[in-house]
Design an enzyme around this catalytic site. Structure first.
Site, PDB file in Angstrom:
ATOM      1  N   SER A  20      29.488  39.456 -37.760  1.00  0.00           N
ATOM      2  CA  SER A  20      29.774  38.436 -36.750  1.00  0.00           C
ATOM      3  C   SER A  20      28.625  38.349 -35.762  1.00  0.00           C
ATOM      4  O   SER A  20      27.933  39.340 -35.496  1.00  0.00           O
ATOM      5  CB  SER A  20      31.056  38.851 -36.022  1.00  0.00           C
ATOM      6  N   TYR A  45      36.262  45.917 -31.445  1.00  0.00           N
ATOM      7  CA  TYR A  45      36.058  45.089 -32.636  1.00  0.00           C
ATOM      8  C   TYR A  45      34.559  44.858 -32.868  1.00  0.00           C
ATOM      9  O   TYR A  45      34.044  45.065 -33.973  1.00  0.00           O
ATOM     10  CB  TYR A  45      36.788  43.740 -32.474  1.00  0.00           C
ATOM     11  N   LYS A  79      31.761  46.125 -36.008  1.00  0.00           N
ATOM     12  CA  LYS A  79      30.837  45.291 -36.808  1.00  0.00           C
ATOM     13  C   LYS A  79      29.415  45.859 -36.713  1.00  0.00           C
ATOM     14  O   LYS A  79      28.704  45.937 -37.718  1.00  0.00           O
ATOM     15  CB  LYS A  79      30.869  43.835 -36.335  1.00  0.00           C
TER      16      LYS A  79
HETATM   17  C1  UD1 Z   1      35.955  35.457 -30.812  1.00  0.00           C
HETATM   18  C2  UD1 Z   1      35.528  36.850 -30.518  1.00  0.00           C
HETATM   19  C3  UD1 Z   1      34.433  37.242 -31.473  1.00  0.00           C
HETATM   20  C4  UD1 Z   1      34.952  37.145 -32.895  1.00  0.00           C
HETATM   21  C5  UD1 Z   1      35.506  35.760 -33.150  1.00  0.00           C
HETATM   22  C6  UD1 Z   1      36.245  35.791 -34.473  1.00  0.00           C
HETATM   23  C7  UD1 Z   1      35.994  37.130 -28.120  1.00  0.00           C
HETATM   24  C8  UD1 Z   1      35.396  37.353 -26.775  1.00  0.00           C
HETATM   25  N1  UD1 Z   1      35.103  36.959 -29.139  1.00  0.00           N
HETATM   26  O1  UD1 Z   1      34.820  34.620 -30.640  1.00  0.00           O
HETATM   27  O2  UD1 Z   1      34.032  38.567 -31.233  1.00  0.00           O
HETATM   28  O3  UD1 Z   1      33.924  37.405 -33.808  1.00  0.00           O
HETATM   29  O4  UD1 Z   1      36.421  35.376 -32.143  1.00  0.00           O
HETATM   30  O5  UD1 Z   1      36.815  34.572 -34.755  1.00  0.00           O
HETATM   31  O6  UD1 Z   1      37.189  37.082 -28.261  1.00  0.00           O
HETATM   32  N2  UD1 Z   1      38.797  29.218 -25.742  1.00  0.00           N
HETATM   33  C9  UD1 Z   1      39.532  28.533 -24.792  1.00  0.00           C
HETATM   34  N3  UD1 Z   1      40.889  28.569 -24.885  1.00  0.00           N
HETATM   35  C10 UD1 Z   1      41.543  29.232 -25.882  1.00  0.00           C
HETATM   36  C11 UD1 Z   1      40.781  29.930 -26.853  1.00  0.00           C
HETATM   37  C12 UD1 Z   1      39.408  29.900 -26.742  1.00  0.00           C
HETATM   38  O7  UD1 Z   1      38.984  27.920 -23.877  1.00  0.00           O
HETATM   39  O8  UD1 Z   1      42.789  29.248 -25.898  1.00  0.00           O
HETATM   40  C13 UD1 Z   1      37.333  29.164 -25.668  1.00  0.00           C
HETATM   41  C14 UD1 Z   1      36.662  30.514 -25.458  1.00  0.00           C
HETATM   42  O9  UD1 Z   1      36.513  30.800 -24.110  1.00  0.00           O
HETATM   43  C15 UD1 Z   1      35.325  30.294 -26.164  1.00  0.00           C
HETATM   44  C16 UD1 Z   1      35.637  29.288 -27.265  1.00  0.00           C
HETATM   45  O10 UD1 Z   1      36.866  28.687 -26.899  1.00  0.00           O
HETATM   46  O11 UD1 Z   1      34.419  29.702 -25.299  1.00  0.00           O
HETATM   47  C17 UD1 Z   1      35.776  29.928 -28.617  1.00  0.00           C
HETATM   48  O12 UD1 Z   1      36.696  30.997 -28.518  1.00  0.00           O
HETATM   49  P1  UD1 Z   1      37.223  31.780 -29.790  1.00  0.00           P
HETATM   50  O13 UD1 Z   1      37.701  30.811 -30.804  1.00  0.00           O
HETATM   51  O14 UD1 Z   1      38.164  32.827 -29.318  1.00  0.00           O
HETATM   52  O15 UD1 Z   1      35.906  32.423 -30.394  1.00  0.00           O
HETATM   53  P2  UD1 Z   1      34.810  33.394 -29.699  1.00  0.00           P
HETATM   54  O16 UD1 Z   1      35.166  33.775 -28.349  1.00  0.00           O
HETATM   55  O17 UD1 Z   1      33.484  32.751 -29.855  1.00  0.00           O
END
Ligand code: UD1
Length: 338
Positions: free
Chosen positions: A125, A150, A154
């Site tokens: 990742s 997590y 990795k």
């Molecule tokens: C997350 C993990 C990452 C992992 C990946 C696997 C964290 C900090 N990182 O990545 O280590 O490899 O998932 O799929 O959890 N967001 C919202 N509202 C929500 C959900 C997400 O605003 O309800 C935003 C988050 O702040 C982020 C973006 O959407 O900016 C993507 O979030 P997410 O899908 O959880 O992925 P990552 O954070 O990039």
């Protein structure tokens, strides 16, 4: 000769199994269904029209895993997905993550060596980079201290694979492509397989599609006061089928030694842009509100995927609109099934 796909019923594993079968590979799936469902295997068969050899196995169980290699008899390479992936859960139960993710990889390497199997594609990742200093990030960026157990697993697995390679340079030579995923989204266009979050989704797109379908009241945007053009975080979202195709490309062009590859589109997209794009692509309203920042979130990251393009002959081809339409189709099918 066959490819063993650990975690082959999971989100990335199932799409990759389909892509492999469609590319003419023989696939053997192992999964213990701890975060997936058995019916996904039927769906893989439905999409491809081919039967899938399958073993219900926990990869941490050395004896049983070794029997799979003996029983299958024709495993030539492995794609290793089987791992736990919830960041929040890993903070709560770090030992579980260490045992499953690191322990499982160690067992797999041992069993592969025992059976003389020397090709491995490993599911990593972009979390290994943390918040990189330079964006787009390429594979030479250093690992930063992991934000979560997590992420630590990795990083540790990548290091274990690298060390293993230096110890096992036998006549054949161990070869491994380490694939660092950015943010896979969407589903197979058939609507038959997709992401199956257990309970409340952590990731953006499944939470969004559940909200639009009425299962959640509102999507919370985790912060709009970041130093980005619209204040929300930026990621590199790629279609799950593009990611699946990258595994086929990695097997076909497996490097000598151990080599990491960034898999992304090379473009950064904000959370608010994803919401707007979803509405444009599906004509559905997204109920959302701005909430506080999520602890541990990095501000922005996107890939420099040029190494994968050059060496693996792979490039993300599908648009994010396509991914969002496919994610929505999958969500609607899920709703219809419950
Ligand atoms: C997350 C993990 C990452 C992992 C990946 C696997 C964290 C900090 N990182 O990545 O280590 O490899 O998932 O799929 O959890 N967001 C919202 N509202 C929500 C959900 C997400 O605003 O309800 C935003 C988050 O702040 C982020 C973006 O959407 O900016 C993507 O979030 P997410 O899908 O959880 O992925 P990552 O954070 O990039």
């Amino acid at each position: 000769m066959a490819v063993l796909v650990t975690g082959g019923a999971g989100y990335i594993g199932s799409h990759t199994s389909v892509a492999l079968i469609e590319a003419g590979f023989e696939v053997v799936v192992v999964d213990n269904f701890c975060n997936s469902k058995r019916y996904i295997l039927d769906r893989i068969e439905q999409i491809t029209g081919k039967s899938v050899r399958f073993y219900k196995v926990n990869v941490c169980d050395e004896n049983v895993l070794s029997k799979v290699f003996s029983d299958a008899g024709d495993i030539e390479s492995v794609i290793h997905f089987a791992a736990l992936k919830s960041v929040g859960e890993s903070v709560e139960f770090p030992e579980k993550y260490i045992k499953n993710n690191i322990g499982g990889t160690e067992v797999l390497l041992k069993v592969m060596a025992h059976h003389g199997v020397s090709k491995l594609v490993f599911s990593s990742s972009c979390t290994v980079y943390g918040q990189p200093e330079t964006i787009p990030v390429d594979e030479s960026a250093p690992f930063l201290p992991a934000e979560s157990p997590y992420g630590f697993t990795k990083q540790a697995c990548e290091e274990i694979i690298t060390k293993h390679s230096s110890h096992t340079n036998g006549s054949e030579g161990f070869r491994s492509a380490i694939l660092r995923y950015f943010n896979p989204i969407g589903a197979h266009p058939s609507g038959l397989i997709g992401e199956l979050p257990l309970g409340i989704p952590n990731n953006l797109v499944p939470f969004l599609t559940q909200t639009v379908s009425g299962l959640r009241d509102s999507l919370i945007v985790f912060g709009d006061d970041y130093p980005t053009p619209d204040g929300s975080c930026i990621r590199d979202y790629l279609h799950i089928c593009d990611l699946a195709d990258a595994h086929v490309a990695a097997l076909k062009n497996i490097p000598s030694g151990v080599r990491p590859y960034n898999l992304g589109t090379g473009k950064g997209v904000s959370v608010l842009e994803i919401i707007a794009d979803f509405k444009k692509a599906t004509l559905m309203e997204v109920p959302y509100e701005i909430g506080p920042r999520r602890k541990g979130d990095i501000v922005q990251i996107w890939a420099d995927p040029s190494r994968a393009e050059k060496e693996l002959k792979w490039k993300a081809l599908r648009s994010k609109e396509e991914a969002l339409i496919d994610a929505w189709r999958w969500q609607q099918n899920l709703n219809g099934a419950t």
